[in-house]
Design a protein around this motif. Structure first.
Motif, mmCIF file in Angstrom:
data_model
loop_
_atom_site.group_PDB
_atom_site.id
_atom_site.type_symbol
_atom_site.label_atom_id
_atom_site.label_comp_id
_atom_site.label_asym_id
_atom_site.label_seq_id
_atom_site.Cartn_x
_atom_site.Cartn_y
_atom_site.Cartn_z
ATOM 1 N N LEU A 44 0.823 -0.847 0.293
ATOM 2 C CA LEU A 44 -0.085 -0.066 -0.015
ATOM 3 C C LEU A 44 1.116 1.537 0.004
ATOM 4 O O LEU A 44 0.856 2.112 -0.649
ATOM 5 N N ALA A 45 2.058 1.368 0.577
ATOM 6 C CA ALA A 45 2.489 2.265 0.294
ATOM 7 C C ALA A 45 3.091 2.505 -0.853
ATOM 8 O O ALA A 45 3.782 3.710 -1.095
ATOM 9 N N LYS A 46 3.720 1.600 -1.278
ATOM 10 C CA LYS A 46 4.058 1.709 -2.388
ATOM 11 C C LYS A 46 3.315 2.709 -3.795
ATOM 12 O O LYS A 46 3.949 3.299 -4.519
ATOM 13 N N ASP A 47 2.075 2.008 -3.211
ATOM 14 C CA ASP A 47 0.803 2.281 -4.337
ATOM 15 C C ASP A 47 0.609 3.732 -4.179
ATOM 16 O O ASP A 47 0.021 4.613 -4.300
ATOM 17 N N LEU A 48 0.644 3.970 -2.979
ATOM 18 C CA LEU A 48 0.405 5.664 -2.505
ATOM 19 C C LEU A 48 1.763 6.389 -2.927
ATOM 20 O O LEU A 48 1.440 7.469 -3.592
ATOM 21 N N VAL A 49 2.844 6.044 -2.994
ATOM 22 C CA VAL A 49 4.678 7.031 -3.324
ATOM 23 C C VAL A 49 4.062 6.931 -4.824
ATOM 24 O O VAL A 49 3.500 8.604 -5.152
ATOM 25 N N GLN A 50 3.037 5.900 -5.215
ATOM 26 C CA GLN A 50 3.673 6.417 -6.693
ATOM 27 C C GLN A 50 2.268 7.194 -7.393
ATOM 28 O O GLN A 50 1.684 8.014 -8.828
ATOM 29 N N GLU A 51 1.022 7.063 -6.468
ATOM 30 C CA GLU A 51 -0.668 7.853 -6.790
ATOM 31 C C GLU A 51 0.117 9.047 -6.605
ATOM 32 O O GLU A 51 0.093 10.452 -7.219
ATOM 33 N N THR A 52 1.099 9.708 -5.506
ATOM 34 C CA THR A 52 1.630 10.374 -4.901
ATOM 35 C C THR A 52 1.818 11.535 -6.956
ATOM 36 O O THR A 52 2.420 12.296 -6.647
ATOM 37 N N PHE A 53 3.073 10.457 -6.921
ATOM 38 C CA PHE A 53 3.885 11.371 -8.312
ATOM 39 C C PHE A 53 3.241 11.435 -8.952
ATOM 40 O O PHE A 53 3.246 12.771 -9.369
ATOM 41 N N LEU A 54 1.341 10.787 -9.286
ATOM 42 C CA LEU A 54 0.805 10.489 -10.736
ATOM 43 C C LEU A 54 -0.231 12.026 -9.932
ATOM 44 O O LEU A 54 -0.178 13.037 -11.256
ATOM 45 N N ALA A 55 -0.515 12.379 -8.918
ATOM 46 C CA ALA A 55 -1.517 13.412 -8.799
ATOM 47 C C ALA A 55 -0.409 14.588 -8.832
ATOM 48 O O ALA A 55 -1.205 15.827 -9.578
ATOM 49 N N ALA A 56 0.791 14.740 -8.621
ATOM 50 C CA ALA A 56 1.690 16.154 -8.720
ATOM 51 C C ALA A 56 2.244 16.183 -10.405
ATOM 52 O O ALA A 56 1.460 17.013 -10.372
ATOM 53 N N LEU A 57 2.542 15.402 -10.877
ATOM 54 C CA LEU A 57 2.107 15.256 -12.737
ATOM 55 C C LEU A 57 0.894 15.633 -12.747
ATOM 56 O O LEU A 57 1.342 17.010 -14.160
ATOM 57 N N GLU A 58 -0.097 15.547 -12.683
ATOM 58 C CA GLU A 58 -1.803 16.315 -12.603
ATOM 59 C C GLU A 58 -1.278 17.425 -12.530
ATOM 60 O O GLU A 58 -2.666 18.333 -12.991
ATOM 61 N N LYS A 59 -0.986 17.799 -11.064
ATOM 62 C CA LYS A 59 -1.327 19.000 -10.573
ATOM 63 C C LYS A 59 -0.072 19.983 -10.720
ATOM 64 O O LYS A 59 -0.116 21.119 -10.042
ATOM 65 N N VAL A 60 0.553 20.303 -11.677
ATOM 66 C CA VAL A 60 2.153 20.658 -11.527
ATOM 67 C C VAL A 60 1.788 22.025 -12.190
ATOM 68 O O VAL A 60 3.205 22.929 -11.088
ATOM 69 N N ALA A 61 1.519 22.463 -13.358
ATOM 70 C CA ALA A 61 1.139 24.531 -12.986
ATOM 71 C C ALA A 61 -0.153 24.424 -11.612
ATOM 72 O O ALA A 61 0.133 25.584 -11.946
ATOM 73 N N GLN A 62 -0.477 24.313 -10.569
ATOM 74 C CA GLN A 62 -0.677 24.520 -9.790
ATOM 75 C C GLN A 62 0.188 24.488 -8.316
ATOM 76 O O GLN A 62 0.068 25.213 -7.533
ATOM 77 N N PHE A 63 1.921 24.184 -9.055
ATOM 78 C CA PHE A 63 3.073 24.238 -8.145
ATOM 79 C C PHE A 63 3.005 25.887 -8.074
ATOM 80 O O PHE A 63 3.506 26.026 -8.695
ATOM 81 N N LYS A 64 2.661 26.402 -6.966
ATOM 82 C CA LYS A 64 3.246 27.860 -6.377
ATOM 83 C C LYS A 64 4.775 27.821 -6.496
ATOM 84 O O LYS A 64 5.204 28.921 -5.973
ATOM 85 N N GLY A 65 5.066 27.034 -5.677
ATOM 86 C CA GLY A 65 6.688 27.698 -4.703
ATOM 87 C C GLY A 65 7.211 27.904 -3.577
ATOM 88 O O GLY A 65 7.800 28.591 -3.333
ATOM 89 N N ASN A 66 5.928 27.925 -3.373
ATOM 90 C CA ASN A 66 5.724 29.025 -1.817
ATOM 91 C C ASN A 66 6.098 28.042 -1.225
ATOM 92 O O ASN A 66 6.447 28.280 0.641
ATOM 93 N N SER A 67 6.506 25.970 -1.589
ATOM 94 C CA SER A 67 7.132 25.497 -0.563
ATOM 95 C C SER A 67 8.331 24.175 -1.723
ATOM 96 O O SER A 67 8.202 24.837 -2.219
#
Length: 198
Positions: A44-67
């Protein structure tokens, strides 16, 4: 590519600092460790890390650089872990699934800490890293025996250091039920550790 000064004028995020091609190399181990310590399920941990990368790719335009990228990815993973907690705890009865026994009150109702007379004794492993590793393995096994809702509440409170209000909101439990769960979880973990770590 638009010059940096023009992006600032148009108030668009500067995504040039984000490098998805290096996420796995830079952050996979950290994110996996974050997930496994909260879920105690390697697949499950491996799956969630992969899902995290996918979600981040989908939202990369929303990354504001505040962190930093790592902080941003960790926040996405944290939300996914909370979703797992919700899923695991949904449908569970809010009442205890463990047989109630007559017990003394071990905790101070004001602050939730152990009363001095009932405080757990030291196990004597504080200096020995090998024993510490063995102890942590036993603790993880004891935590696996907890009902899903209890494990979720306990992990959010004592591993993630989340506020009681946030936990109650996210897991949809009342404040009174929260404290009952924390109380019973501590008692169960204490009993399990005393039985298995002797």
């Amino acid at each position: 590519m638009m010059p940096a000064d023009k992006r600032l004028i148009l108030n668009q995020p500067d995504t040039s600092q984000i490098n998805p091609h290096r996420w796995v190399i830079l952050y996979a181990d950290y994110l996996f460790t974050y997930a496994i310590t909260r879920l105690n399920d390697e697949e499950l941990a491996k799956d969630l890390v992969q899902e995290t990368f996918l979600a981040a790719l989908e939202k990369v335009a929303q990354f504001k650089g505040n962190s930093s990228e790592r902080t941003w990815l960790t926040a996405i993973l944290k939300n996914k872990v909370v979703d797992v907690y919700r899923k695991n705890s949904s449908g569970l009865s809010k009442k205890s699934t463990v047989k109630e026994a007559q017990q003394q009150d071990f905790f101070d109702p004001e602050d939730g800490h152990w009363y001095e007379a009932h405080r757990p004794q030291e196990f004597g492993i504080e200096q020995d890293s090998i024993l510490n590793k063995e102890f942590n393995q036993i603790l993880q096994k004891c935590m696996q025996k907890l009902p899903a809702l209890w494990l979720s509440v306990y992990t959010m409170k004592h591993v993630d250091d989340e506020s009681t209000e946030l936990i109650c909101t996210q897991l949809k439990v009342s404040a009174a039920n929260f404290w009952v769960i924390i109380h019973r979880t501590k008692l169960n973990l204490r009993a399990c550790l005393q039985k298995n770590w002797a």
